[in-house]
Design a protein around this motif. Sequence first.
Motif, PDB file in Angstrom:
ATOM      1  N   ASP A  47       0.811  -1.213   0.000  1.00  0.00           N
ATOM      2  CA  ASP A  47       0.000   0.000   0.000  1.00  0.00           C
ATOM      3  C   ASP A  47       0.843   1.261   0.000  1.00  0.00           C
ATOM      4  N   ASN A  48       2.079   1.169   0.451  1.00  0.00           N
ATOM      5  CA  ASN A  48       2.879   2.379   0.586  1.00  0.00           C
ATOM      6  C   ASN A  48       4.122   2.397  -0.284  1.00  0.00           C
ATOM      7  N   THR A  49       5.005   1.407  -0.097  1.00  0.00           N
ATOM      8  CA  THR A  49       6.298   1.529  -0.769  1.00  0.00           C
ATOM      9  C   THR A  49       6.275   1.063  -2.210  1.00  0.00           C
ATOM     10  N   LEU A  50       5.354   0.146  -2.578  1.00  0.00           N
ATOM     11  CA  LEU A  50       5.299  -0.296  -3.978  1.00  0.00           C
ATOM     12  C   LEU A  50       3.838  -0.331  -4.384  1.00  0.00           C
ATOM     13  N   SER A  51       3.217   0.849  -4.401  1.00  0.00           N
ATOM     14  CA  SER A  51       1.775   0.877  -4.590  1.00  0.00           C
ATOM     15  C   SER A  51       1.350   1.095  -6.038  1.00  0.00           C
ATOM     16  N   ASP A  52       2.285   1.355  -6.944  1.00  0.00           N
ATOM     17  CA  ASP A  52       1.876   1.635  -8.327  1.00  0.00           C
ATOM     18  C   ASP A  52       1.377   0.376  -9.008  1.00  0.00           C
ATOM     19  N   PRO A  53       0.362   0.502  -9.862  1.00  0.00           N
ATOM     20  CA  PRO A  53      -0.106  -0.699 -10.571  1.00  0.00           C
ATOM     21  C   PRO A  53       0.858  -1.065 -11.697  1.00  0.00           C
ATOM     22  N   PHE A  54       0.957  -2.359 -11.975  1.00  0.00           N
ATOM     23  CA  PHE A  54       1.751  -2.850 -13.095  1.00  0.00           C
ATOM     24  C   PHE A  54       0.803  -3.383 -14.157  1.00  0.00           C
ATOM     25  N   PRO A  55       1.150  -3.234 -15.436  1.00  0.00           N
ATOM     26  CA  PRO A  55       0.315  -3.910 -16.445  1.00  0.00           C
ATOM     27  C   PRO A  55       0.632  -5.401 -16.429  1.00  0.00           C
ATOM     28  N   PHE A  56      -0.409  -6.220 -16.302  1.00  0.00           N
ATOM     29  CA  PHE A  56      -0.215  -7.665 -16.201  1.00  0.00           C
ATOM     30  C   PHE A  56      -0.959  -8.389 -17.309  1.00  0.00           C
ATOM     31  N   LEU A  57      -0.413  -9.540 -17.691  1.00  0.00           N
ATOM     32  CA  LEU A  57      -1.183 -10.527 -18.429  1.00  0.00           C
ATOM     33  C   LEU A  57      -1.550 -11.570 -17.398  1.00  0.00           C
ATOM     34  N   ILE A  58      -2.824 -11.926 -17.304  1.00  0.00           N
ATOM     35  CA  ILE A  58      -3.229 -12.825 -16.220  1.00  0.00           C
ATOM     36  C   ILE A  58      -4.262 -13.803 -16.742  1.00  0.00           C
ATOM     37  N   SER A  59      -4.145 -15.062 -16.297  1.00  0.00           N
ATOM     38  CA  SER A  59      -5.139 -16.055 -16.708  1.00  0.00           C
ATOM     39  C   SER A  59      -5.456 -16.938 -15.510  1.00  0.00           C
ATOM     40  N   TYR A  60      -6.666 -17.480 -15.496  1.00  0.00           N
ATOM     41  CA  TYR A  60      -7.106 -18.305 -14.375  1.00  0.00           C
ATOM     42  C   TYR A  60      -7.721 -19.576 -14.936  1.00  0.00           C
ATOM     43  N   VAL A  61      -7.209 -20.710 -14.471  1.00  0.00           N
ATOM     44  CA  VAL A  61      -7.748 -21.988 -14.915  1.00  0.00           C
ATOM     45  C   VAL A  61      -8.308 -22.701 -13.703  1.00  0.00           C
ATOM     46  N   ASP A  62      -9.566 -23.080 -13.805  1.00  0.00           N
ATOM     47  CA  ASP A  62     -10.277 -23.755 -12.737  1.00  0.00           C
ATOM     48  C   ASP A  62      -9.746 -25.178 -12.583  1.00  0.00           C
ATOM     49  N   SER A  63      -9.485 -25.644 -11.353  1.00  0.00           N
ATOM     50  CA  SER A  63      -8.985 -27.023 -11.227  1.00  0.00           C
ATOM     51  C   SER A  63     -10.041 -28.036 -11.609  1.00  0.00           C
ATOM     52  N   ALA A  64     -11.298 -27.692 -11.378  1.00  0.00           N
ATOM     53  CA  ALA A  64     -12.346 -28.675 -11.619  1.00  0.00           C
ATOM     54  C   ALA A  64     -12.521 -28.931 -13.110  1.00  0.00           C
ATOM     55  N   THR A  65     -12.628 -27.876 -13.877  1.00  0.00           N
ATOM     56  CA  THR A  65     -12.934 -28.061 -15.298  1.00  0.00           C
ATOM     57  C   THR A  65     -11.712 -27.990 -16.202  1.00  0.00           C
ATOM     58  N   GLN A  66     -10.581 -27.531 -15.678  1.00  0.00           N
ATOM     59  CA  GLN A  66      -9.373 -27.323 -16.489  1.00  0.00           C
ATOM     60  C   GLN A  66      -9.620 -26.404 -17.681  1.00  0.00           C
ATOM     61  N   GLU A  67     -10.555 -25.488 -17.490  1.00  0.00           N
ATOM     62  CA  GLU A  67     -10.807 -24.505 -18.543  1.00  0.00           C
ATOM     63  C   GLU A  67     -10.478 -23.121 -18.012  1.00  0.00           C
ATOM     64  N   THR A  68     -10.177 -22.192 -18.920  1.00  0.00           N
ATOM     65  CA  THR A  68      -9.934 -20.825 -18.449  1.00  0.00           C
ATOM     66  C   THR A  68     -11.269 -20.217 -18.034  1.00  0.00           C
ATOM     67  N   GLN A  69     -11.237 -19.534 -16.899  1.00  0.00           N
ATOM     68  CA  GLN A  69     -12.472 -18.968 -16.357  1.00  0.00           C
ATOM     69  C   GLN A  69     -12.348 -17.466 -16.218  1.00  0.00           C
ATOM     70  N   LYS A  70     -13.494 -16.867 -16.000  1.00  0.00           N
ATOM     71  CA  LYS A  70     -13.545 -15.408 -15.922  1.00  0.00           C
ATOM     72  C   LYS A  70     -13.007 -14.913 -14.589  1.00  0.00           C
ATOM     73  N   ILE A  71     -12.311 -13.789 -14.647  1.00  0.00           N
ATOM     74  CA  ILE A  71     -11.894 -13.101 -13.418  1.00  0.00           C
ATOM     75  C   ILE A  71     -12.599 -11.748 -13.425  1.00  0.00           C
ATOM     76  N   THR A  72     -13.223 -11.411 -12.299  1.00  0.00           N
ATOM     77  CA  THR A  72     -13.888 -10.108 -12.230  1.00  0.00           C
ATOM     78  C   THR A  72     -12.941  -9.114 -11.588  1.00  0.00           C
ATOM     79  N   PHE A  73     -12.568  -8.107 -12.346  1.00  0.00           N
ATOM     80  CA  PHE A  73     -11.649  -7.098 -11.823  1.00  0.00           C
ATOM     81  C   PHE A  73     -12.415  -5.839 -11.477  1.00  0.00           C
TER      82      PHE A  73
END
Lengths: 292, 357
Positions: free
Chosen positions: B163-189
Amino acid sequence: MFYDLNLPYRAQHDLVNQDDLRTRVDMLIKFGYQVVAYNHVVTGKVSSNETNVIDISDKKKTNIEQLTRLTYILEDISQNHGLTPTNNALATYDILAVRPTNEKTFQNACNTLEIDIISLEMGSRLPFYLKHSIVGLAIERGIFFEISYAPAIRDSTSRRYLISNAQNLVRVSRGKNIIITSEAQRAMELRGPYDIVNLGTIMGMNQAIAKECITTNCRSVVIHAATRRNTHKAVVSFDPITSLKSNELWKVGKDKKSLPTGKSKKAKRMRPNTDDDDEDESESSQLQNMDM
Amino acid sequence: MAFLTEPVQSNLYVSSSSTASPKSRHVQIIEEHPINHRLEILFPTLLSPQQENKFLKEAFYYKADIPLSYFIERSFIQDYLQKGRVVAQSLGEGIDVSNVIALDGSGTLILNLTKDTYEQLGLPGKPAKFGPDRQRFVVQINLLEKSMIPGKKGFERIKWCFDNTLSDPFPFLISYVDSATQETQKITFPPTFNAKKFTIELNFEKLNDIIFPDMEVIKTASQDDHWRSDIVEIYDWFGMASLRTQRIRLQDNVDPYISIYTTPTPYLSGNGSLLCCTGFIPSSIILFLFKSIFDQFSNLNIPWVALSVWGFKDSPISWNKQEHGHFMSGENNYSFLLWPDGTYILYQALGAYDSYS
């Protein structure tokens, strides 16, 4: 971070042999450099109230960090160049460099002058020999030697001399305290950072050391210059709290939401103040460990 | 100059095994290399559209500006990290230039920082194994640890730092795969992150009239130099195929001044298909494609298939959280050469600054 600490700067009216500064800086950004220093070269005696001729006010929007640098061409040691520890008139430039032209000025530069970079005219035969002892003294004082690569691109005779002088310098300094800069007058004379690393291997360094010459060593030069300008005997530096950006306010305590007008509330000491001078009471003091 | 030692060189590790063997590490190799941007499969035959469809798979990833404090939020850990694999890679300048952050699929947040950032950050870390002495530092935070809850001292410290010393946002590439279905799932940002969704592109390309080397020559591994040089020549050929160069075409008559490359003998001519997959590819997709190849071997009637995967040059890890850096190049790629009976040869190419071996 990739640095280019020598981009020649001339006053606006003299653009005969030189590309527009903007063109060259755009090329540097394209190659992936993060910091550039504009170099103003001065010959002869300098007055004690030298102000910064380099105008970077309209270039603030570029995404490259811009520094200013002054290079003196030293011809005579009797001229007072004001390069002593007590002179503050040159504080308007970020980095100070000298170019000695004879053995006496070279020795003077390595021994006593308060500078950051010693730049040598590598494109032609050096008028003096480089000796281990003198170069070693400069290295001990934290001064760096500069090799500029654009003369090798401009002219083939300069290329031969540059490579042989550079090999000589690398041998004498054992690969330490060297920075590689461009001195490019045209955008075509600039090269990408990994190409410079390969050029360094021709000069006698291995790739890891050559990479340091454009990254870590240049960072050391910038920090050395900041230490010389801002701190008192390299221990204490004062900055008003108002100079902190909003994401740096944690440095003076988390609960400081508004900027104070006057007295310091908390002085954080990390190292004892070895100096005899009293603290300035109207500003908060911040001890900075200038680590290179 | 005799007194200056040479730095380490890039490496190519070659191993041979069979998927039928219980000790085979092929799944482990694919799963432990989470950060990839490109995949290619080379078939030494043309594929019909029905055959192509067997390999198509829907998958997506996000690009967003994320501050690091988001990764330690309870909601993020419970909704995504504990239910599947989240992989993230920060974009920006290279790993030898500025800070790089990554999430490997097993819940570890890896920060590979410059000296200035690290000294200001305030979290414990180790000096990076590569590069000039003490100029880069690596901080690893295991987000799945039981102690990562609000109230605990370690967690509170990390939260304060983010929150203080490294608070700037970084541009990320991010993916989430559900263990149950092994499919990529939606992330709500949250909307301030400017998240954009991208689909992973899968394209088929035809390579007509190509010369293929005979892969049977290298199928049985041996220690002699002949096999070793053949292996490297075949790897070079895969590179040429991936570039779709003219040099491997049947009718190529190039002037030797330009190129003297020849396909390794013995060789035969034919047509090929390249499946190219670009995007932020999770390991589950690679595993799916790997398994699909074996399922389809009988239908396709081909002698071999080559699968190549490219990692990010600026990734802070290569395999199994091993530290990776960028010297003059930062490759961390692998290729499988697969035969229908399960035998495979695995090539792993690693740049100079890598601690995997």
